[in-house]
Structure formats: C-alpha cells, structure tokens
Design an enzyme around this catalytic site. Structure first.
Site, short mmCIF file in Angstrom:
data_model
loop_
_atom_site.label_atom_id
_atom_site.label_comp_id
_atom_site.label_asym_id
_atom_site.label_seq_id
_atom_site.Cartn_x
_atom_site.Cartn_y
_atom_site.Cartn_z
N SER A 297 0.82 -1.21 0.00
CA SER A 297 0.00 0.00 0.00
C SER A 297 0.86 1.26 0.00
O SER A 297 1.90 1.31 0.69
CB SER A 297 -0.90 0.04 1.24
OG SER A 297 -1.82 -1.05 1.25
N ASP B 213 -14.99 2.87 9.30
CA ASP B 213 -15.76 2.83 8.04
C ASP B 213 -16.08 4.27 7.67
O ASP B 213 -16.96 4.90 8.26
CB ASP B 213 -17.05 2.03 8.26
CG ASP B 213 -18.03 2.17 7.10
OD1 ASP B 213 -19.18 1.71 7.23
OD2 ASP B 213 -17.64 2.78 6.07
N ALA C 137 -14.00 2.61 -6.32
CA ALA C 137 -15.05 2.69 -7.34
C ALA C 137 -15.36 1.25 -7.74
O ALA C 137 -14.51 0.36 -7.61
CB ALA C 137 -14.58 3.47 -8.56
N TYR D 177 -9.88 4.96 -16.43
CA TYR D 177 -9.94 5.50 -15.07
C TYR D 177 -11.32 6.09 -14.78
O TYR D 177 -11.77 6.08 -13.64
CB TYR D 177 -8.82 6.55 -14.90
CG TYR D 177 -8.46 6.85 -13.46
CD1 TYR D 177 -8.62 8.13 -12.94
CD2 TYR D 177 -7.95 5.86 -12.63
CE1 TYR D 177 -8.28 8.41 -11.63
CE2 TYR D 177 -7.60 6.14 -11.31
CZ TYR D 177 -7.77 7.41 -10.81
OH TYR D 177 -7.44 7.69 -9.51
N LYS E 114 -11.59 12.07 -8.46
CA LYS E 114 -10.29 12.70 -8.12
C LYS E 114 -10.33 14.21 -8.41
O LYS E 114 -9.73 15.00 -7.70
CB LYS E 114 -9.13 12.05 -8.86
CG LYS E 114 -8.80 10.63 -8.38
CD LYS E 114 -8.40 10.54 -6.91
CE LYS E 114 -7.89 9.15 -6.57
NZ LYS E 114 -7.58 8.99 -5.15
N ARG F 36 1.90 -0.69 -8.51
CA ARG F 36 1.16 -1.96 -8.49
C ARG F 36 0.71 -2.30 -7.07
O ARG F 36 1.38 -3.02 -6.34
CB ARG F 36 2.04 -3.07 -9.08
CG ARG F 36 1.23 -4.17 -9.76
CD ARG F 36 2.10 -5.22 -10.41
NE ARG F 36 2.69 -4.79 -11.68
CZ ARG F 36 2.00 -4.70 -12.83
NH1 ARG F 36 0.70 -4.95 -12.83
NH2 ARG F 36 2.57 -4.32 -13.96
N LEU G 297 -2.82 -3.25 -4.36
CA LEU G 297 -4.05 -4.06 -4.37
C LEU G 297 -5.14 -3.29 -5.13
O LEU G 297 -5.85 -3.87 -5.96
CB LEU G 297 -4.48 -4.31 -2.92
CG LEU G 297 -5.60 -5.31 -2.66
CD1 LEU G 297 -5.20 -6.69 -3.15
CD2 LEU G 297 -5.94 -5.35 -1.17
N SER G 298 -5.23 -1.99 -4.87
CA SER G 298 -6.26 -1.17 -5.54
C SER G 298 -6.06 -1.12 -7.05
O SER G 298 -7.01 -1.17 -7.81
CB SER G 298 -6.22 0.26 -4.99
OG SER G 298 -6.63 0.29 -3.65
C1 F9T Z 1 -5.88 3.27 -16.14
C2 F9T Z 1 -5.24 4.00 -14.98
C3 F9T Z 1 -3.85 3.46 -14.69
C4 F9T Z 1 -3.18 4.15 -13.52
C5 F9T Z 1 -4.02 4.09 -12.26
C6 F9T Z 1 -3.18 4.49 -11.03
C7 F9T Z 1 -4.02 4.29 -9.81
C8 F9T Z 1 -3.94 3.10 -9.10
C9 F9T Z 1 -4.73 2.90 -7.96
C10 F9T Z 1 -5.60 3.90 -7.56
O1 F9T Z 1 -6.40 3.74 -6.43
C11 F9T Z 1 -7.61 3.10 -6.58
C12 F9T Z 1 -8.33 2.83 -5.42
C13 F9T Z 1 -9.53 2.13 -5.50
C14 F9T Z 1 -10.00 1.74 -6.74
O2 F9T Z 1 -11.21 1.07 -6.81
C15 F9T Z 1 -11.16 -0.30 -6.77
C16 F9T Z 1 -9.99 -1.01 -6.54
C17 F9T Z 1 -10.04 -2.41 -6.49
C18 F9T Z 1 -11.25 -3.04 -6.65
C19 F9T Z 1 -12.39 -2.25 -6.87
O3 F9T Z 1 -13.58 -2.85 -7.02
N1 F9T Z 1 -12.32 -0.90 -6.92
C20 F9T Z 1 -9.29 2.02 -7.89
C21 F9T Z 1 -8.06 2.71 -7.82
C22 F9T Z 1 -5.67 5.09 -8.27
O4 F9T Z 1 -6.54 6.03 -7.83
C23 F9T Z 1 -4.89 5.31 -9.39
#
Ligand code: F9T
Length: 258
Positions: A20, A66, A97, A159, A166, A196, A198-199
């Site tokens: 993270s 939460d 999202a 995105y 954002k 890279r 988890l999100s």
């Molecule tokens: C196509 C864009 C490539 C670069 C993206 C960089 C990035 C990576 C991670 C980021 O943080 C999140 C956080 C939650 C999120 O929503 C998610 C994550 C995992 C599962 C899910 O159902 N929703 C999506 C991105 C973020 O805001 C931005």
C-alpha cells in the site's frame, strides 16, 4: 527546521498490505520519529494492519473506521483523541469505485456507481477533516494530505468515474486549504504515478499505463511507495510550512508529457 517528526503523532488512513502507498507513507513518517495511528476499513484487514504496525520501531495504534459512516468517523476520532491526544497530521489514502466503472466508457456510469466513487474517494476527506476540526485534536501547525491521480486532471483510459472523483478530491483540497489555513492547518495532495498496489488491480488496463509511464516519463521509470512516502514526509514536516492547497506529482515527471 528539519525533517524530524520526533514527538509528533500522525493518522494514516488506508493501509491494506505492505504494498500500500499508505504503508510507504507510514514507514517514512515512523523513520522520522513519528508515532502512527492506523485506521482501516473492513475487519479482515485488521490483522494485516496490526502485524504491519508491529514491525515499526515507533509506538503505533490501530482502529477500524468505516469512512462511509459519519457516526463511526466521529466516534473513531474521539477515541483517537482520548488515547493519543493531539495529532500533528493526517494522511488520507482512501478511494474506491466499482470495477464495472473502471473499464469501458464513462458515459455508462450508473448513478449508484458515481455516488459510491465520490462518497468514498472524495467526500471522505472532507468528513475526516471535519471530524478532526470538531474534536479540536489537530495541532496548530497540522498537515493533512491525500492521494490523487493524473486521471483527475485529464482523461486516462479506463480511469473513468475515479477520474471525476479525483477532480472533486483535488478541488476539495483547495477549499479545505482555504477553510483550515487560518487555523494553521495545511491541506495538500500527492499525485502518484501508477504503482502496483491491491487497488490498482481493480483498474482495467493498469499494466499498459504503467508500461507507458516507464517508457515516456522523463525519468524513464516507475515510482515506488518509498518515494511517495518521502514526499509525504516533506508535506508533514516544517520544511513545507509555506505550502497549502498544492498538488505534488511523484510520477517521474510523466504529467508534463502531452
Ligand atoms: C488506467 C489507470 C492506470 C493508472 C491508475 C493508477 C491508480 C492506481 C490505484 C488507484 O487507487 C484506486 C483505489 C480504489 C479503486 O477502486 C477499486 C480497486 C479495487 C477493486 C475495486 O472494485 N475498486 C481504484 C483505484 C488510483 O486512484 C490510481
């Protein structure tokens, strides 16, 4: 004037695991002498966060929170004030999202998907800033930071609704900076390049965006959670005390490329 955070306590919201960004920030702040209060969402993460917290040399505290529940936010911050007293800053590393809204077209985003993305990824910053203010628990020279991404400034394929959220987060940073500046509290954002985490797994096409950055960014490489952590340390320290309402890009310079 130094980067030392000795004798200070910071809340870091959003550690999921050792990859993270919030964990990179926690390590940088702890190595500078800070005590760290972790909050996490979802009981299943609690054990993970506690195990990680115990690897730090500094005193740590761990609370579930939460951030979609206003009563829980207030109760958690009241508890934090009880246990650690004044805090000197807060790192907000929370976003979400629905996966179906992180692929395909933006025009098809549902009302529910739009609401969820904005509630968790944008409004939660205002909610926690309000809780800190109401509980009068932030030191005079306090510093709040959040994580944003280039997709909120310009279109990044897939995105989608997270980019719109954002943009709302980025504007929130400016309005919160204006409200809290008179209390000596600064509010800034770090815009990180793709890492890279988890999100990141939830975004379709993440790997190609990371590859493009490694090829086109002026530094010709990706960035690490340590590099983001060190910039967060700067924002939490007195060395940045003239800065508020600002977004710092830790992305190898990628955002300057058309
Ligand atoms: C196509 C864009 C490539 C670069 C993206 C960089 C990035 C990576 C991670 C980021 O943080 C999140 C956080 C939650 C999120 O929503 C998610 C994550 C995992 C599962 C899910 O159902 N929703 C999506 C991105 C973020 O805001 C931005």
């Amino acid at each position: 004037m130094s980067l030392s955070l000795e004798g200070r306590t910071y809340v870091v919201m959003g550690v999921a695991n050792k990859r993270s960004i919030a964990w990179g920030i926690s390590r940088s702040l702890a190595n500078a002498g800070a005590k760290i209060v972790f909050t996490y969402a979802g009981e299943r993460l609690g054990k993970n966060v506690r195990e990680l917290a115990d690897t730090l040399e500094t005193e740590t505290f761990v609370y579930p929170c939460d951030i979609t529940n206003d009563e829980e936010i207030d109760a958690t911050f009241r508890q934090i004030k009880e246990e650690v007293g004044t805090i000197h800053g807060l790192a907000h590393c929370i976003a979400f999202a629905k996966t179906e809204d992180l692929e395909g077209t933006f025009v098809e985003t549902s009302r529910e998907g739009f609401k969820i993305a904005h509630d968790i990824s944008a409004y939660s910053l205002t909610a926690v800033a309000n809780a800190v203010q109401k509980n009068e628990m932030m030191a005079e020279n306090g510093s709040i930071m959040t994580m944003t991404y280039l997709g909120g400034e310009r279109v990044v394929k897939n995105y989608n609704v997270m980019g719109v959220a954002k943009a709302a987060l980025d504007a929130s940073v400016r309005y919160l900076a204006n409200d809290l500046g008179q209390h000596g509290i600064r509010v800034n954002a770090i815009s990180a390049g793709p890492i890279r985490t988890l999100s990141a797994k939830g975004i379709s096409g993440f790997s190609s965006s990371l590859k493009e950055m490694e090829e086109k960014a002026p530094l010709r490489r990706g960035v690490t959670t340590e590099e983001v952590g060190n910039t967060a340390l700067f924002l939490m320290s007195d060395l940045s005390k003239g800065m508020t309402g600002e977004t710092l890009h830790v992305d190898g310079g990628y955002h300057i490329i058309g």
